[in-house]
Write a protein that holds these residues in place. Structure first.
Motif, mmCIF file in Angstrom:
data_model
loop_
_atom_site.group_PDB
_atom_site.id
_atom_site.type_symbol
_atom_site.label_atom_id
_atom_site.label_comp_id
_atom_site.label_asym_id
_atom_site.label_seq_id
_atom_site.Cartn_x
_atom_site.Cartn_y
_atom_site.Cartn_z
ATOM 1 N N ALA A 75 7.737 56.604 22.849
ATOM 2 C CA ALA A 75 6.348 56.147 22.819
ATOM 3 C C ALA A 75 5.432 57.192 22.195
ATOM 4 C CB ALA A 75 5.869 55.800 24.230
ATOM 5 N N VAL A 76 5.732 58.471 22.418
ATOM 6 C CA VAL A 76 4.944 59.538 21.792
ATOM 7 C C VAL A 76 5.143 59.526 20.284
ATOM 8 C CG1 VAL A 76 4.732 62.058 21.587
ATOM 9 C CG2 VAL A 76 4.853 60.986 23.856
ATOM 10 N N GLN A 77 6.365 59.277 19.854
ATOM 11 C CA GLN A 77 6.669 59.264 18.414
ATOM 12 C C GLN A 77 6.098 58.026 17.735
ATOM 13 O OE1 GLN A 77 10.846 59.415 17.528
ATOM 14 N NE2 GLN A 77 10.526 59.889 15.365
ATOM 15 N N ASP A 78 6.132 56.882 18.423
ATOM 16 C CA ASP A 78 5.684 55.628 17.821
ATOM 17 C C ASP A 78 4.961 54.807 18.883
ATOM 18 O OD1 ASP A 78 5.262 53.230 16.547
ATOM 19 O OD2 ASP A 78 7.387 52.720 16.315
ATOM 20 N N GLY A 79 3.637 54.875 18.866
ATOM 21 C CA GLY A 79 2.850 54.185 19.872
ATOM 22 C C GLY A 79 2.932 52.680 19.809
ATOM 23 N N SER A 80 3.444 52.130 18.707
ATOM 24 C CA SER A 80 3.572 50.679 18.577
ATOM 25 C C SER A 80 4.905 50.157 19.097
ATOM 26 C CB SER A 80 3.401 50.272 17.111
ATOM 27 O OG SER A 80 4.474 50.769 16.316
ATOM 28 N N ASP A 81 5.749 51.053 19.598
ATOM 29 C CA ASP A 81 7.050 50.670 20.148
ATOM 30 C C ASP A 81 6.822 50.006 21.505
ATOM 31 O OD1 ASP A 81 9.552 50.560 21.397
ATOM 32 O OD2 ASP A 81 10.213 52.490 20.605
ATOM 33 N N MET A 82 6.775 48.679 21.543
ATOM 34 C CA MET A 82 6.384 47.983 22.764
ATOM 35 C C MET A 82 7.460 48.032 23.833
ATOM 36 S SD MET A 82 3.317 47.350 22.478
ATOM 37 C CE MET A 82 3.277 46.637 24.124
ATOM 38 N N GLU A 83 8.714 48.170 23.442
ATOM 39 C CA GLU A 83 9.735 48.348 24.479
ATOM 40 C C GLU A 83 9.512 49.664 25.218
ATOM 41 O OE1 GLU A 83 14.569 48.157 25.106
ATOM 42 O OE2 GLU A 83 13.785 49.051 23.256
ATOM 43 N N ALA A 84 9.187 50.721 24.452
ATOM 44 C CA ALA A 84 8.914 52.007 25.077
ATOM 45 C C ALA A 84 7.653 51.940 25.927
ATOM 46 C CB ALA A 84 8.772 53.091 24.001
ATOM 47 N N ARG A 85 6.613 51.265 25.434
ATOM 48 C CA ARG A 85 5.383 51.112 26.220
ATOM 49 C C ARG A 85 5.660 50.374 27.529
ATOM 50 N NH1 ARG A 85 1.376 54.615 24.781
ATOM 51 N NH2 ARG A 85 0.826 54.472 22.567
ATOM 52 N N ALA A 86 6.468 49.322 27.461
ATOM 53 C CA ALA A 86 6.802 48.571 28.666
ATOM 54 C C ALA A 86 7.617 49.422 29.633
ATOM 55 C CB ALA A 86 7.569 47.304 28.304
ATOM 56 N N GLY A 87 8.551 50.219 29.090
ATOM 57 C CA GLY A 87 9.346 51.092 29.944
ATOM 58 C C GLY A 87 8.493 52.100 30.685
ATOM 59 N N LEU A 88 7.496 52.664 30.002
ATOM 60 C CA LEU A 88 6.606 53.620 30.654
ATOM 61 C C LEU A 88 5.696 52.949 31.666
ATOM 62 C CD1 LEU A 88 5.618 55.972 27.707
ATOM 63 C CD2 LEU A 88 7.280 56.375 29.530
ATOM 64 N N SER A 89 5.242 51.736 31.354
ATOM 65 C CA SER A 89 4.413 51.005 32.313
ATOM 66 C C SER A 89 5.191 50.731 33.597
ATOM 67 C CB SER A 89 3.922 49.687 31.705
ATOM 68 O OG SER A 89 2.999 49.928 30.655
ATOM 69 N N LEU A 90 6.468 50.416 33.449
ATOM 70 C CA LEU A 90 7.304 50.192 34.624
ATOM 71 C C LEU A 90 7.546 51.494 35.380
ATOM 72 C CD1 LEU A 90 8.909 48.210 36.310
ATOM 73 C CD2 LEU A 90 10.855 48.552 34.781
ATOM 74 N N ALA A 91 7.750 52.582 34.646
ATOM 75 C CA ALA A 91 7.926 53.888 35.296
ATOM 76 C C ALA A 91 6.691 54.265 36.101
ATOM 77 C CB ALA A 91 8.216 54.962 34.243
ATOM 78 N N ALA A 92 5.516 54.019 35.539
ATOM 79 C CA ALA A 92 4.277 54.321 36.249
ATOM 80 C C ALA A 92 4.154 53.475 37.510
ATOM 81 C CB ALA A 92 3.076 54.092 35.336
ATOM 82 N N LEU A 93 4.509 52.194 37.395
ATOM 83 C CA LEU A 93 4.466 51.316 38.566
ATOM 84 C C LEU A 93 5.425 51.829 39.644
ATOM 85 C CD1 LEU A 93 4.330 47.467 38.493
ATOM 86 C CD2 LEU A 93 5.879 48.618 40.063
ATOM 87 N N TYR A 94 6.639 52.219 39.244
ATOM 88 C CA TYR A 94 7.590 52.756 40.218
ATOM 89 C C TYR A 94 7.046 54.043 40.857
ATOM 90 C CZ TYR A 94 11.366 49.597 38.738
ATOM 91 O OH TYR A 94 12.150 48.495 38.480
#
Length: 374
Positions: A226-245
């Motif tokens: 996500a840091v390398q490519d902010g448009s990577d929506m799979e990575a964005r979703a993975g981080l959103s889930l990590a934050a929720l956890y």
């Protein structure tokens, strides 16, 4: 780690909507709940993009500070009183969502922060509460705790209550796509720190360990992407889930020394919370390694480094954060060296976190961590 049969209470919002496009369901949810006067609590950036919420032109407090303090909260409550809302919506990062929690329980109550701070003192809400995170870090959308800074003492004032739990949390990864890479890195480290500190806490529990370890693994897999490519929506979703956890971990277990030691960096020197956590993270992980060696090795494996020794643990944690583009020296962020002893005293006094660290840390130990990080 506590035994599997040890009692544990977990509180969650009754409705969590996760996934791309879910923010588009907010208006219908409010209508079904009979809410026609929503009040938005947001930072300046998110106040400029309220159209994403699909609510027309709702009443707004759009001045949430990165490290909200008591005057900031009082101003938000006054704005809410004038708006007479039937729903409060936190729209932004952890600061906006924390203030939204407090506004929701304080509006119309006649109570100030001193009347409700601490555990289980907040009054029942008279309004609905919705949380819509726009960063992937704090996990505040699923929690019952809020923090604001007392400008006189520089201490974080914690308030916690089931009445501060959202009725609805909408976690839409698309809302995080505009977050700059540096902020993505910092907030991702915050999510990771929540998970790591809960995982290694003296209060750790097998139920929470499962969320924590998955959260760490998600950060290890998706934060560099996500840091390398902010448009990577799979990575964005993975981080959103990590934050929720990470937010799930905070309620029953909470954080430990990493957050206690990072707090003075924000309250005294206005360093963003995620960056503060990043600078402290490898030092505390290594300091605690001998107390929780097996869990420390699992953390290292999840993040892609060897954690078989204290030195390897520190080097691996430091390299992981530095590779995200974060400057890991306190001196680079304007922290005066002569303030380190006062910061150590302040951090050491945060017993609500330090008492559950896997290893007892003295004031001298904390000062040594600040000096090593300087």
């Amino acid at each position: 780690m506590t035994r599997l049969d040890h009692p544990l209470e977990m509180l969650r919002p009754p409705c969590v909507r996760f996934g791309t496009g879910q923010v588009g369901t907010l208006a219908d949810w409010l209508a079904a709940a009979g809410c026609s006067r929503p009040f938005i609590v947001a930072d300046a950036f998110n106040a400029s993009r309220l159209s994403a919420l699909g609510l027309g032109e709702p009443r707004l407090f759009g001045e949430v500070k990165p490290e909200p303090d008591l005057p900031n909260l009082q101003k938000a409550v006054a704005a809410a009183e004038a708006a007479d809302p039937d729903a409060v919506i936190g729209f932004g990062g952890g600061s906006a969502m924390d203030l939204a929690k407090l506004v929701a329980v304080m509006v119309g109550s006649g109570k100030g922060l001193k009347d409700i701070s601490g555990p289980n003192r907040a009054p029942a809400r008279r309004v609905r509460l919705v949380q819509v995170p726009t960063t992937a870090g704090t996990g505040s959308e699923v929690g019952t705790r809020a923090l604001v800074t007392d400008p006189e003492t520089h201490n974080k004032i914690a308030t916690e209550s089931p009445h501060m739990l959202a009725d609805l949390a909408i976690v839409d990864p698309e809302l995080t796509a505009s977050v700059p890479s540096s902020v993505t890195a910092a907030t991702g480290i915050d999510a990771m720190a929540h998970c790591v500190e809960a995982f290694t806490s003296r209060r750790s529990h097998p139920i929470i360990d499962a969320y924590a370890l998955q959260g760490i693994e998600l950060v290890g897999r998706f934060l560099p992407r996500a840091v390398q490519d902010g448009s990577d929506m799979e990575a964005r979703a993975g981080l959103s889930l990590a934050a929720l956890y990470g937010g799930v971990c905070l309620g029953p277990v909470n954080t430990t020394a990493g957050h206690a030691i990072s707090y003075p960096l924000g309250s005294r020197h206005e360093i963003a919370h995620g960056i503060a956590n990043a600078m402290i993270f490898p030092h505390v992980l290594a300091a605690n390694a001998s107390a929780v060696p097996q869990k420390t090795r699992l953390v290292g494996r999840a993040l892609g480094f060897d954690a078989s020794s204290d030195n390897a643990t520190f080097n691996g944690g430091f390299a992981f954060c530095e590779a995200l583009g974060l400057d890991m020296a306190l001196s680079a962020h304007g922290v005066p060296q002569d303030d380190l002893p006062a910061m150590a005293r302040e951090a050491h006094a945060i017993r609500r976190l330090l008492d559950f660290n896997p290893r007892d840390l003295s004031e001298a130990d904390i000062l040594a961590i600040y000096e090593a990080a300087y």
